[in-house]
Design an enzyme around this catalytic site. Structure first.
Site: not given
Ligand code: NAD
Length: 292
Positions: A25, A75, A138-139
């Site tokens: 976006l 990142k 990452g989040a």
């Molecule tokens: P990532 O792959 O870097 O990290 C994933 C995290 O989720 C890890 O800590 C992992 O252990 C955990 N995880 C995954 N599956 C799991 C499960 N079934 N049970 C428990 N923990 C679980 O991913 P990310 O970049 O951190 O993204 C995570 C989410 O955050 C995604 O849905 C992404 O769309 C969202 N996000 C939102 C924003 C925002 O601005 N709102 C920004 C970045 C990411």
């Protein structure tokens, strides 16, 4: 796009280096804002992965771009190619925004800043609060680091037993040791320890989901077992924004807790990057109206 009509010889480039990129976006968000404020800038997304990253950054330097965003999978990989890091990036080990300051590329992480700024928009100051945070990816990592930088009193990080668990331990070590001067107490627990999770939530002001649980392919799932772990005066936040109302948000609303989804964090990480590049505030209400 209407803003392309005003591109000329003086238009400054802002970019995005990520892959996959088609769903982002960010180009729409920033180009709408440039247009609205009459800024002679254009935002373009470039499909760049780890292999092309070094050359892409060199190219950005040669073209003297105004700045750029970095998203997955770049990142963390971009750090060695930058000249300086702001604290947000240094402690989280990740960069999502690069600013060209007189030829120097400075890395920032506005993801965590977007999270805390969105809390402020909801009248919540993280300072002095206790937070239970699920996840260490990452989040979640920038949320933990920025919350510490902004004076959270205590943070309990829960991570499941997967490849991200060592990162949860590292985030806690960074907060307790490298950021010791901030006096934040950080703890790490396995997410599988449900009794501990209950106890930490019971003594927290904020419960934050920093995982993709609740979003496809995990839609309909929640990081907590049931809403008995929540209470009306708890602030419950989610990084998930598709769907707008994740299972966790539904559970929070069911007990009358404050429920804040990930949309605001996403909007504000962009708005804060925009401000770093242009020195101007993004017209967020206009962007919300147009895009969300
Ligand atoms: P990532 O792959 O870097 O990290 C994933 C995290 O989720 C890890 O800590 C992992 O252990 C955990 N995880 C995954 N599956 C799991 C499960 N079934 N049970 C428990 N923990 C679980 O991913 P990310 O970049 O951190 O993204 C995570 C989410 O955050 C995604 O849905 C992404 O769309 C969202 N996000 C939102 C924003 C925002 O601005 N709102 C920004 C970045 C990411």
């Amino acid at each position: 796009m209407e803003n392309l009509g005003r591109i000329n010889g003086k238009t400054e480039l802002v970019g995005l280096l990520a892959t996959p990129i088609g769903h982002s976006l960010s180009p729409a968000m920033h180009n709408l804002a440039f247009d609205k404020l009459g800024l002679n800038c254009a935002y373009l997304a470039f499909e760049v992965g780890n292999e092309e990253l070094e050359d892409a950054v060199k190219g950005m330097r040669a073209l003297n771009v105004k700045g750029f965003n970095v998203s997955m999978p770049n990142k963390m990989k971009i750090l060695p190619y930058l000249d300086e890091l702001a604290d947000s990036a240094k402690f989280s080990g990740a960069v999502n925004t690069v600013v060209n300051v007189d030829g120097k590329f400075v890395g920032h992480s506005t993801d965590g800043m977007g999270y805390t700024r969105n809390l402020k928009e909801h009248g919540i100051d993280i300072k002095g609060k206790k937070m239970t945070l699920i996840g260490s990816g990452g989040a979640a990592t920038p949320i933990a680091i920025q919350s510490a930088l902004e004076g959270v009193a205590e943070i309990s990080i829960f991570a499941r037993d997967d490849a991200f668990f060592p990162q949860a331990e590292e985030n806690v070590r960074i907060i307790n040791e490298d950021m010791k001067h901030l006096n934040v107490k950080a703890n790490v627990y396995p997410l599988e320890n449900v009794e501990q999770l209950k106890a930490e939530i019971a003594t927290s002001d904020i419960l934050a989901n920093g995982t993709g649980v609740g979003m496809k392919p995990l839609e309909g799932l929640s990081v907590i077992q049931d809403e008995s772990m929540l209470r009306p005066d708890l602030i419950v936040t989610d990084v998930v924004y598709i769907p707008r109302k994740s299972k966790l948000m539904e559970q929070a609303e069911a007990v009358g807790a404050t429920a804040i989804n990930g949309l605001g964090m996403m909007l504000w990480q962009g708005a804060l990057a925009f401000e770093l590049w242009t020195g101007k505030q993004m017209p967020v209400d206009f962007i919300k109206e147009q895009l969300f």
